[in-house]
Design a protein around this motif. Structure first.
Motif, short mmCIF file in Angstrom:
data_model
loop_
_atom_site.label_atom_id
_atom_site.label_comp_id
_atom_site.label_asym_id
_atom_site.label_seq_id
_atom_site.Cartn_x
_atom_site.Cartn_y
_atom_site.Cartn_z
N PHE A 145 12.05 127.64 93.65
CA PHE A 145 10.98 128.09 94.55
C PHE A 145 10.76 127.12 95.70
N ASP A 157 10.28 125.18 101.11
CA ASP A 157 10.67 126.35 100.35
C ASP A 157 12.04 126.15 99.71
N ASP A 235 3.67 134.54 97.33
CA ASP A 235 4.19 133.18 97.49
C ASP A 235 3.05 132.19 97.76
#
Length: 259
Positions: A145, A157, A235
């Motif tokens: 992730f 990221d 996210d």
């Protein structure tokens, strides 16, 4: 007479040397036990009893976790912790997040966080421990992730691109009066999505290796997050859980025996 100050200086040096040796012996003697063998069972049962993550519970997360821990203080900072992050509105419930922290070495730690429908794994690789410098690698449901650079608080990221930031507060004094000063913004792509506190409570208290309920009343738990932006995407929610994991790591291993 001129030799007297020299003798006193030598005696003081011996006292300091002996005291340091006793401290080191005590720290090594009380090295915490390894991760409990029933940890997987403990977490499975905790996860089964978690409050459902089917709405938007971020505003209901308390900066308070209940569980067990055994962390060496002074030398090494090794040990383990496990428990659940509580709910503000339903304090008697298990909570929304279950977690397990294993720190077998001072510079390595593994943290797992579960909600009712997601698993987040964080691996801490530290270059320095005082103050902490290093990074936390993040996996969600076994997929890469991102990572957090510590202490800069830079978020990246899975592809290595900047995703945001969280520069945690240096507030470590465990006082409810300091809570308003302890919130810091969590940003994603130059937008603040929430503010997170670095002052957390643990329950029950631990003292000399045994666990106790607090004798004096504890203050009412405060929100873990505030000023949460509406309409977070999945996210962004996961990043908030990851920085909460960062705070659990600090609270469980770096801030003494009690809250």
């Amino acid at each position: 007479m001129a030799l007297l100050p020299v003798c006193l200086l030598g005696l003081c040096g011996m006292v300091v040397f002996v005291a340091a040796g006793l401290f080191l012996f005590r720290a090594l003697k009380h090295t915490p036990t390894a991760r409990p063998k029933d940890d997987d069972v403990f977490l499975m049962q905790a996860r089964e009893n978690l409050l459902p993550w089917d709405s938007d519970p971020l505003e209901d997360l308390a900066a308070c976790w209940q569980g067990q821990w055994n962390i060496a203080s002074g030398v090494g900072m090794r040990g383990w912790a496990r428990g659940a992050v509580k709910s503000l509105g339903q304090p008697e419930a298990e909570g929304y997040l279950a977690f397990s922290l294993d720190r077998p070495e001072a510079k390595i730690a593994h943290l797992s966080i579960w909600t009712s429908n997601e698993e987040i794994a964080m691996e801490f690789h530290l270059e320095k421990t005082f103050p902490i410098h290093g990074e936390a690698l993040i996996r969600v449901n076994n997929q890469t992730f991102g990572r957090i650079h510590i202490p800069e608080g830079e978020l990246f990221d899975a592809t290595g691109n900047p995703a945001g930031g969280y520069k945690r507060s240096a507030t470590v004094i465990h006082s409810a009066r300091r809570v308003p000063d302890s919130y810091r913004p969590v940003t994603m792509h130059d937008r603040t999505i929430a503010e997170l506190t670095s002052v957390w409570m643990r329950q029950p208290y631990r003292f000399r290796g045994r666990y106790y309920r607090a004798i004096t009343p504890l203050p009412a738990p405060w929100p873990a997050l505030r000023h949460i932006r509406a309409g977070l995407d999945p996210d962004e929610t996961t990043w908030l859980l990851a920085v909460i994991g960062l705070e659990l790591f600090y609270n469980a291993t770096m801030q003494g025996d009690n809250w």
